[in-house]
Write a protein that holds these residues in place. Structure first.
Motif, PDB file in Angstrom:
ATOM      1  N   TYR A  37       0.858  -1.173   0.000  1.00  0.00           N
ATOM      2  CA  TYR A  37       0.000   0.000   0.000  1.00  0.00           C
ATOM      3  C   TYR A  37       0.899   1.229   0.000  1.00  0.00           C
ATOM      4  CZ  TYR A  37      -4.185  -2.733   1.151  1.00  0.00           C
ATOM      5  OH  TYR A  37      -5.239  -3.606   1.107  1.00  0.00           O
ATOM      6  N   GLU A  46      -3.628   3.908  -0.047  1.00  0.00           N
ATOM      7  CA  GLU A  46      -4.243   3.238  -1.188  1.00  0.00           C
ATOM      8  C   GLU A  46      -3.486   1.958  -1.529  1.00  0.00           C
ATOM      9  OE1 GLU A  46      -3.864   6.416  -4.051  1.00  0.00           O
ATOM     10  OE2 GLU A  46      -1.923   5.703  -4.757  1.00  0.00           O
ATOM     11  N   TYR A  59      -2.969  -5.496  -9.301  1.00  0.00           N
ATOM     12  CA  TYR A  59      -2.331  -4.183  -9.255  1.00  0.00           C
ATOM     13  C   TYR A  59      -3.374  -3.078  -9.397  1.00  0.00           C
ATOM     14  CZ  TYR A  59       1.984  -6.759 -10.202  1.00  0.00           C
ATOM     15  OH  TYR A  59       3.045  -7.630 -10.134  1.00  0.00           O
ATOM     16  N   ALA A  60      -3.083  -1.964  -8.776  1.00  0.00           N
ATOM     17  CA  ALA A  60      -3.877  -0.769  -9.022  1.00  0.00           C
ATOM     18  C   ALA A  60      -3.633  -0.319 -10.455  1.00  0.00           C
ATOM     19  CB  ALA A  60      -3.470   0.336  -8.054  1.00  0.00           C
ATOM     20  N   SER A  61      -4.645   0.261 -11.057  1.00  0.00           N
ATOM     21  CA  SER A  61      -4.532   0.668 -12.456  1.00  0.00           C
ATOM     22  C   SER A  61      -3.424   1.706 -12.654  1.00  0.00           C
ATOM     23  CB  SER A  61      -5.863   1.230 -12.958  1.00  0.00           C
ATOM     24  OG  SER A  61      -6.278   2.317 -12.156  1.00  0.00           O
ATOM     25  N   SER A  62      -3.166   2.486 -11.622  1.00  0.00           N
ATOM     26  CA  SER A  62      -2.166   3.551 -11.731  1.00  0.00           C
ATOM     27  C   SER A  62      -0.735   3.025 -11.819  1.00  0.00           C
ATOM     28  CB  SER A  62      -2.280   4.503 -10.540  1.00  0.00           C
ATOM     29  OG  SER A  62      -2.099   3.802  -9.329  1.00  0.00           O
TER      30      SER A  62
END
Length: 117
Positions: A37, A46, A59-62
């Protein structure tokens, strides 16, 4: 009791790469999920990504396509390879080990990553 210790943070320039590591002391159950995070300045914590014991990642899209999570179950370690870093990746990065129900939920102390020219 499990203690998580992160390492590898620092100051880098945009476009650089950095690798974070997290070592867990104590026994982790085979079903323990490990994740990273981050908390940017002035923002909420996040999710960056997670990895299960069989190597399945999310994974986070970012960060998808730039960051890679890997895990060594034998050594109780998890790593975060960060490539093509951007200023918006600046944050304190935390390692997390948890169970699906969050009954088990361990956190590291965090390591600072600063991306700036």
């Amino acid at each position: 009791q499990v203690v998580l210790v992160e390492s590898g943070g620092g100051l880098v320039q945009p476009g650089d790469s950095l690798r974070l590591s997290c070592a867990a002391s104590g026994r982790l159950d085979s079903g323990t999920i490990m994740g990273w995070y981050r908390q940017p300045p002035g923002k909420k914590r996040e999710l960056v990504g997670t990895i299960t014991s069989d190597g399945t990642t999310t994974y986070a899209s970012s960060v998808k396509g730039r960051f890679t999570i890997s895990r060594d179950n034998a050594k109780n370690t998890v790593s975060l390879q960060m490539n093509s870093l951007k200023p918006e990746d600046t944050a304190v990065y935390y390692c997390n080990a948890f169970s699906n129900t969050r009954i088990i939920d361990y956190w590291g102390q965090g390591t600072q990553v600063t991306v700036s020219s």
